[in-house]
Scaffold this motif. Structure first.
Motif, PDB file in Angstrom:
ATOM      1  N   ARG A 293      19.427   7.637  -4.870  1.00  0.00           N
ATOM      2  CA  ARG A 293      19.225   6.219  -4.556  1.00  0.00           C
ATOM      3  C   ARG A 293      19.601   5.969  -3.101  1.00  0.00           C
ATOM      4  O   ARG A 293      20.657   6.369  -2.649  1.00  0.00           O
ATOM      5  N   GLN A 294      18.700   5.291  -2.390  1.00  0.00           N
ATOM      6  CA  GLN A 294      18.898   5.037  -0.969  1.00  0.00           C
ATOM      7  C   GLN A 294      18.702   3.556  -0.672  1.00  0.00           C
ATOM      8  O   GLN A 294      18.531   2.746  -1.578  1.00  0.00           O
TER       9      GLN A 294
ATOM     10  N   SER B 121       0.842  -1.195   0.000  1.00  0.00           N
ATOM     11  CA  SER B 121       0.000   0.000   0.000  1.00  0.00           C
ATOM     12  C   SER B 121       0.877   1.244   0.000  1.00  0.00           C
ATOM     13  O   SER B 121       1.853   1.333   0.735  1.00  0.00           O
ATOM     14  N   GLY B 122       0.528   2.183  -0.857  1.00  0.00           N
ATOM     15  CA  GLY B 122       1.257   3.439  -0.919  1.00  0.00           C
ATOM     16  C   GLY B 122       2.528   3.396  -1.744  1.00  0.00           C
ATOM     17  O   GLY B 122       3.134   4.431  -2.003  1.00  0.00           O
TER      18      GLY B 122
ATOM     19  N   GLN C 132       6.022   8.502  -0.849  1.00  0.00           N
ATOM     20  CA  GLN C 132       6.031   7.580  -1.980  1.00  0.00           C
ATOM     21  C   GLN C 132       7.402   6.923  -2.094  1.00  0.00           C
ATOM     22  O   GLN C 132       8.429   7.591  -2.058  1.00  0.00           O
ATOM     23  N   ARG C 133       7.378   5.610  -2.244  1.00  0.00           N
ATOM     24  CA  ARG C 133       8.608   4.826  -2.278  1.00  0.00           C
ATOM     25  C   ARG C 133       8.632   3.968  -3.535  1.00  0.00           C
ATOM     26  O   ARG C 133       7.664   3.296  -3.861  1.00  0.00           O
ATOM     27  N   LEU C 134       9.757   3.997  -4.232  1.00  0.00           N
ATOM     28  CA  LEU C 134       9.973   3.205  -5.441  1.00  0.00           C
ATOM     29  C   LEU C 134      11.029   2.162  -5.124  1.00  0.00           C
ATOM     30  O   LEU C 134      12.146   2.502  -4.726  1.00  0.00           O
TER      31      LEU C 134
ATOM     32  N   TYR D  19      14.123   4.439  -3.864  1.00  0.00           N
ATOM     33  CA  TYR D  19      14.076   5.886  -4.017  1.00  0.00           C
ATOM     34  C   TYR D  19      12.901   6.367  -3.182  1.00  0.00           C
ATOM     35  O   TYR D  19      11.805   5.816  -3.284  1.00  0.00           O
ATOM     36  N   HIS D  20      13.124   7.386  -2.361  1.00  0.00           N
ATOM     37  CA  HIS D  20      12.028   8.050  -1.664  1.00  0.00           C
ATOM     38  C   HIS D  20      11.681   9.264  -2.512  1.00  0.00           C
ATOM     39  O   HIS D  20      12.496  10.162  -2.693  1.00  0.00           O
ATOM     40  N   CYS D  21      10.483   9.253  -3.065  1.00  0.00           N
ATOM     41  CA  CYS D  21      10.097  10.235  -4.073  1.00  0.00           C
ATOM     42  C   CYS D  21       9.257  11.373  -3.511  1.00  0.00           C
ATOM     43  O   CYS D  21       8.641  12.116  -4.259  1.00  0.00           O
TER      44      CYS D  21
END
Length: 193
Positions: free
Chosen positions: A152-153, A57-58, A175-177, A169-171
């Motif tokens: 990039r994390q 989720s999310g 929001q997380r990719l 990636y924290h966008c």
């Protein structure tokens, strides 16, 4: 900066890995939708709606979903159908510019293996997404932003009592990719390097 023409050319000459046993497993397909912008090439990401019991989720993902009987065993047709259902964008075979490697993952509903096939499309028309209940928002993200090493994390995904480090990636806006979506984008980005 990424440009769409060289990326489409690279995809035309690319031979993605197709898992031989994919037709014997549950399948899903996703649409990697690209457009040109001032930043070069942008990719459409959907933010999954918050749902109890959904560990993703999310998170950010590509539009897509399961290949079912209505798709006549065509994963690319499923990617197009799911894109229309989830984000209201119409894409078809003529918009397709290639595909990426099949990914083996786990169907968490059945605790069984599942194959995800990513198909790449060019969005030529500037339609705005119209979201259904599965999607909270969409976002166009520049591939060039993903190229910046400082963006990039690492996150830690809990599996039982162990926390596994994963690239992400924290966008912004929570929001997380990461995960399969990030692996597919990494594959796409390497085609023009």
């Amino acid at each position: 900066m990424h440009e769409l023409a060289p990326l489409a050319h690279a995809l035309a000459g690319y031979t993605p890995r197709r898992l031989r046993f994919r037709r014997r497993l549950k399948r899903a397909a996703v649409a990697v939708i690209l457009r040109e912008s001032r930043q070069g090439v942008d990719v459409l990401l959907a933010v999954r709606a918050q749902r109890e019991g959904d560990p993703w989720s999310g998170d950010m993902a590509f539009p897509g979903g399961r290949v079912d009987g209505v798709d006549e065993a065509s994963a690319s047709r499923a990617a197009c159908r799911e894109t229309a259902e989830e984000v209201g964008l119409t894409i078809g075979r003529d918009d397709g510019i290639g595909r990426l490697n099949d990914r083996l993952t786990l169907d968490h509903r059945r605790r069984a293996p599942m194959v995800v096939s990513p198909f790449v499309y060019r969005l030529a028309h500037p339609d705005e997404p119209v979201l259904n209940h599965e999607i909270a928002a969409t976002r166009w993200l520049a591939l060039a932003w993903l190229d910046e090493p400082s963006n990039r994390q690492t996150m830690h995904w809990p599996i039982g009592h162990v926390r596994i480090p994963m690239p992400c990636y924290h966008c912004g806006d929570g929001q997380r990719l990461w995960g399969l979506t990030l692996a597919m984008l990494d594959e796409l980005r390497t085609l023009t390097r």
